[in-house]
Design an enzyme around this catalytic site. Structure first.
Site, PDB file in Angstrom:
ATOM      1  N   SER A  21       0.841  -0.958   0.045  1.00 31.87           N
ATOM      2  CA  SER A  21       0.037   0.040   0.129  1.00 31.87           C
ATOM      3  C   SER A  21       0.843   1.274  -0.023  1.00 31.87           C
ATOM      4  CB  SER A  21      -1.264   0.085   1.426  1.00 31.87           C
ATOM      5  OG  SER A  21      -1.657   1.319   1.507  1.00 31.87           O
TER       6      SER A  21
ATOM      7  N   TYR B 184      -1.827  -0.578  10.962  1.00 33.07           N
ATOM      8  CA  TYR B 184      -2.087  -0.811   9.621  1.00 33.07           C
ATOM      9  C   TYR B 184      -0.711  -0.158   8.830  1.00 33.07           C
ATOM     10  CZ  TYR B 184      -3.717  -1.149   4.938  1.00 33.07           C
ATOM     11  OH  TYR B 184      -3.980  -1.553   3.663  1.00 33.07           O
TER      12      TYR B 184
END
Length: 261
Positions: A136, A149
């Site tokens: 990501s 995260y």
């Protein structure tokens, strides 16, 4: 039975569902996995493309869950792996439950690494195989109110760069990192982030577009792909922006209640 076989994790919804669709359309027999019963309904959808489809419900945050997935291959050669399973978690770190943040780490890091550690040796030994890992652009940004995260994605982005170098002599094996930005999936609901600016935003990417970017990069043997031009700009800017500024910017997106500000 097709002559090529793929595993796609996190395939019940979102990017994983779209990756599995692309694999089946491309003639791969597929084994799909997720940690929810919905994976069986997804598998039924993939069967429309005429290849063999098997599904497994397993928790890939655990060694036992990954082993159950691999046992379901029945020893078949794995030609392609899409390691896409991941978990998000919103709110401030000090407000999070230990079991919750450990589950994010174990899913995004431990389970992913164990799966790669089990699948890649055979690919390297025969000098043939393709792997796509979903990282990501969050890995480039200190994730205030999403710190665990973003930290796991920073690990994944860095780890795949390092591993790619380690196996570079195996020219027939490719390892591609897909790095999307916010995507219109169940991610934000599951991470309890629907009251955040980023969770409520209507400008998130379409998972089908993200998956297609990743699939095309995978088939081309590219090292990595940032999906979406806005995310490409953000990734470049993250390299020249002070961490404190990035963290404050992320706060405005991910702080609980920011959707109403």
């Amino acid at each position: 039975m097709a002559d090529k076989f793929a595993i796609i994790t996190g395939a019940s919804t979102g990017i994983g569902f779209e990756l599995a669709t692309l694999a089946a359309k491309d003639g791969y027999d597929i084994l799909v996995v997720a940690d929810e019963p919905l994976i069986d309904a997804a598998a039924a959808d993939f069967k429309q493309f005429g290849t063999d489809v098997r599904s497994v419900e397993a928790d890939l945050s655990t060694i036992a869950g990954v082993d159950a997935l691999l046992a379901a291959t029945d020893g078949r050669r794995i030609d392609l792996l899409c390691a896409n399973a991941g978990k998000g978690l919103g709110h401030g770190f000090l407000d999070q439950n230990v079991d919750d943040w450990r589950h994010v780490i174990d899913t995004n890091i431990t389970g992913t690494l164990y799966l790669l550690h089990k699948v890649l040796p055979a690919m390297v030994a025969r000098d043939d195989g393709k792997v796509l890992v979903t990282g990501s652009i969050a890995g480039f940004i200190p994730g205030s109110f999403q710190a665990v995260y973003n930290g796991t994605k920073a690990f994944v982005d860095s780890f795949t760069d390092a591993l790619r170098n380690e196996i570079k002599e195996s020219t027939g094996v490719t390892l591609t990192t897909l790095m999307p930005g916010p995507v219109e999936t169940e991610f934000f609901q599951r991470a309890d982030m629907l009251d955040t600016s980023v969770g409520a935003s209507e400008s998130k990417s379409d998972p089908a577009d993200v998956a297609k970017d990743g699939w095309d990069a995978l088939m081309a043997g590219k090292a990595s792909i940032v999906s979406g031009w806005k995310n490409k700009v953000q990734a470049v800017m993250a390299n020249v922006t002070p961490a404190a500024v990035l963290a404050e910017q992320h706060r405005t997106m991910a702080e609980p209640g920011s959707a109403d500000k």
